[in-house]
Design an enzyme around this catalytic site. Sequence first.
Site, PDB file in Angstrom:
ATOM      1  N   CYS A   1     122.467  45.034  75.445  1.00 38.54           N
ATOM      2  CA  CYS A   1     123.186  44.396  74.342  1.00 38.54           C
ATOM      3  C   CYS A   1     124.683  44.687  74.428  1.00 38.54           C
ATOM      4  O   CYS A   1     125.502  43.863  74.039  1.00 38.54           O
ATOM      5  CB  CYS A   1     122.684  44.909  73.013  1.00 38.54           C
ATOM      6  SG  CYS A   1     120.958  44.598  72.740  1.00 38.54           S
TER       7      CYS A   1
ATOM      8  N   ASP B   1     115.892  49.948  35.565  1.00 40.47           N
ATOM      9  CA  ASP B   1     115.316  51.251  35.889  1.00 40.47           C
ATOM     10  C   ASP B   1     116.381  52.320  36.109  1.00 40.47           C
ATOM     11  O   ASP B   1     116.067  53.507  36.134  1.00 40.47           O
ATOM     12  CB  ASP B   1     114.479  51.163  37.163  1.00 40.47           C
ATOM     13  CG  ASP B   1     113.234  50.337  36.967  1.00 40.47           C
ATOM     14  OD1 ASP B   1     112.607  50.498  35.903  1.00 40.47           O
ATOM     15  OD2 ASP B   1     112.911  49.534  37.844  1.00 40.47           O
TER      16      ASP B   1
ATOM     17  N   ASP C   1     107.674  51.724  38.646  1.00 39.33           N
ATOM     18  CA  ASP C   1     108.019  50.456  38.036  1.00 39.33           C
ATOM     19  C   ASP C   1     107.076  49.445  38.702  1.00 39.33           C
ATOM     20  O   ASP C   1     106.543  49.708  39.760  1.00 39.33           O
ATOM     21  CB  ASP C   1     109.489  50.163  38.361  1.00 39.33           C
ATOM     22  CG  ASP C   1     109.880  48.761  37.997  1.00 39.33           C
ATOM     23  OD1 ASP C   1     109.529  48.341  36.891  1.00 39.33           O
ATOM     24  OD2 ASP C   1     110.521  48.091  38.823  1.00 39.33           O
TER      25      ASP C   1
ATOM     26  N   CYS D   1     118.890  47.501  72.818  1.00 35.61           N
ATOM     27  CA  CYS D   1     118.817  48.041  74.169  1.00 35.61           C
ATOM     28  C   CYS D   1     120.207  48.095  74.772  1.00 35.61           C
ATOM     29  O   CYS D   1     121.167  47.546  74.220  1.00 35.61           O
ATOM     30  CB  CYS D   1     117.903  47.207  75.044  1.00 35.61           C
ATOM     31  SG  CYS D   1     118.581  45.595  75.378  1.00 35.61           S
TER      32      CYS D   1
ATOM     33  N   ASP E   1     113.177  49.937  40.955  1.00 37.06           N
ATOM     34  CA  ASP E   1     114.166  49.152  41.694  1.00 37.06           C
ATOM     35  C   ASP E   1     115.099  48.333  40.814  1.00 37.06           C
ATOM     36  O   ASP E   1     116.185  47.984  41.239  1.00 37.06           O
ATOM     37  CB  ASP E   1     113.476  48.215  42.679  1.00 37.06           C
ATOM     38  CG  ASP E   1     112.903  47.002  41.984  1.00 37.06           C
ATOM     39  OD1 ASP E   1     112.314  47.187  40.911  1.00 37.06           O
ATOM     40  OD2 ASP E   1     113.067  45.890  42.505  1.00 37.06           O
TER      41      ASP E   1
END
Lengths: 745, 49
Positions: free
Chosen positions: A33, A626, A438, A30, A622
């Site tokens: 911040c 792979d 996977d 927001c 992942d």
Amino acid sequence: MPETLDLSIYVKRQDDGTAHLDLAVEGIDCAACIDEIEGGLCRLPGVVDARLNYTHHRLAVEWRERDLSPAAVVEELQRLGYRAHPFQSRLVEEEETRRAKWLLKCLAVAGFASMNIMLLAVSVWSGNVTDITPETRDFFHWLAALIALPAVAYAGQPFFQSAMGALRNRRTNMDVPIVIGILLALGMSVVETVNSAEHTYFDSVVMLLFFLLCGRYLDQAMRRKTRSVASNLASFRAEVAHRIEESGEVVLLPTAALKAGDRVLVRPGERIAVDGAVLSGSSEVDESLVTGETAHRAVKDGDQVYAGSMNYNGTLTVHVTAAGKGTLLDEVERLLENAAAAKSRYVQFADRVAKVYAPIVHTAAALTAIAWIASGSTVHDALITAISVLIITCPCALALAVPVVQVVASGALFRSGVFLNAGDAFERLAKVDTIVFDKTGTLTLPTMSVVNAGSVAPDLLKAASRLALSSHHPLAAAVAQLAGSRRPFEGVTEEPGQGVCAVVDGVEMRLGSPAFCRSEELAREMAAMDPTASVIAFSWGEERAVLMVRQALRPDAVAVLSALRGRGFDCRILSGDRPEAVAPIAATLGVEMWRGGCRPADKIEALEALKAEGRKVLMVGDGLNDAPALAAAHVSLSPISAADLTQAQADAVFLGDRLQPVQDTIEISRRAHHLMRQNLGIALVYNLIAVPLAFFGHVTPLVAALAMSGSSTLVTLNALRARGRAPAPAGEPASAQIDLVAQGA
Amino acid sequence: MEVLVYLVPIALLLGLTGLAAFMWSLKNGQYDDVQGAAVRVLSDDDLRK
């Protein structure tokens, strides 16, 4: 007091004694911040300036070096409630920022020129049907030339460069006919101005440039936004390691500061951050992120370990080796090279169209010139008509048709939590008919969780989870997730390799191995029911419980897979894990075609077999194992938790714990591809009407201006439909922030 | 129509001024944090010494 992290490699020192650090900040949601962070930091002694970039969630801090350490800045932010991670801007991103600025400059110049030239052109058009004097018209044409020539020379650079690049490589792309059209129209207009003719096309040329630059800039801006979020996420994930100095001292460092030859200490429950060889110590490691295998591997002196593995029970000292030296990494890299070489370069849709389009248009222009000369008109008139054919067919709508859809669709993907790595992925995603998953980390969550929580007495579970907060063991971490309060018990002692125990209200509590909690019998019973899960036992006085821990399925995996099957996709599983571990998952998901125990080469082989059947395969994976398969597949996706190398190979990366983004990605891509084709259809219809008009010499600058802006607007509006309906609010980082901004304001 | 001889250049000059202003603001980094600018305007105590 936690150890302090040595951030010195990220600090940039400036000549005037100040230091500069860039941080990516988590938890900004927001407007307040901004004040909180900037104000809070400026109160620290020594801080010269703190500036938060709210768009990219990056913070730049400058301080006087002798007054403050960088770790103090990070700690202060932590105290304020924000987690900050040192951020090193990547070269690619800086390059993109520079390019976006340059495109914006070109766009501004083209915009300025087209407004002013249109002002002059409209006066000439209205003058031509009323009483403009030839002198005034010439004056206006000369002024237009004076604006257009330098403006095109500057704002046309992106197109000139891209066309030159393509021609140098003996290819053509959409920019080649664009550049030819622009240069011819400009040249003809200058000649006509010198001859004090009635028509010039300066306005068409700069307007064309303006439209095209709009498309380019939007495309660039979208890509930049995606990249900046992706690199923030990368810095959130950036890992730290304990390095053992020459003196034997242990310091906490970002992994980026490690060099080959360093020695690193890995405690139980920590993730190994580097590739290396074990120098001393023995332990069990979980390599599910690397190989997909969920069973643990015992390692001792001299064994190879890989970055991303989880260390279970013993402390290890690891000798860092350069990346790519491990046996597994060697195999992965070799396969990657082959896969990249074998993948015939996919030619983008727009470039394929350009390949056909350019020769047709240029032939049409040549035919026009020949036909006019043959029918007895002068060479001058014939050339003018031929060039007007080129101007009217200049692929304005065609060049916008694909990029604008890509921009809108990648915005839609961004809102569903998917980041696109490759711009042309839409075309490939839309053609997918087979999806290969996977298992570990893709269908299942990358973290462990307790599967039998429902069958354990609630008060036992509560006590066990609270006790688990004091343990570093990864299995205990899964139990600790169930804890309601984050307050651990006091006086907890940890027996290395056994478990933790504490005495609460005079009753002893233990959490750990079944032997440690004297509940072997119960554990054996439970293990017989589910042999693939890990067990962790809990005892509280005389009461006993055994918790089963394993990687659970993603919460919506069953629903998404059945939805995908329902839509006619062939879903399969190729896993590196043991077949016994894959079978129950496949059964739960209703997947009939599955294979376990696949090495990276086996996965590629399976994908090649599918390719040979003429299928277009989407690979979702992942693990490091792979990565070659992702590169070999027609198109690929990976979750954000994937290994770095794997993410780099994937065409898109998705966020969050849910599998829904996979389905969203395919749907949005199909819609985008449909719209791209529709847009090209619109451009084709436009040309079918415009070319005969131009052929017979009816295209005046006014007609050209109307036709071009009309078709471009139509194509752009049509592309906006790629947004689709607003997606479900769950798990969408970008728009959630926007909502909060609105509320905060 | 002699009025055009100085009116048109004045119009162009105005346009160029606008272009120069845009280039200046771009170089000044005013488009680096567009969302931030939108919310910072609402902050009251942005006048730090």
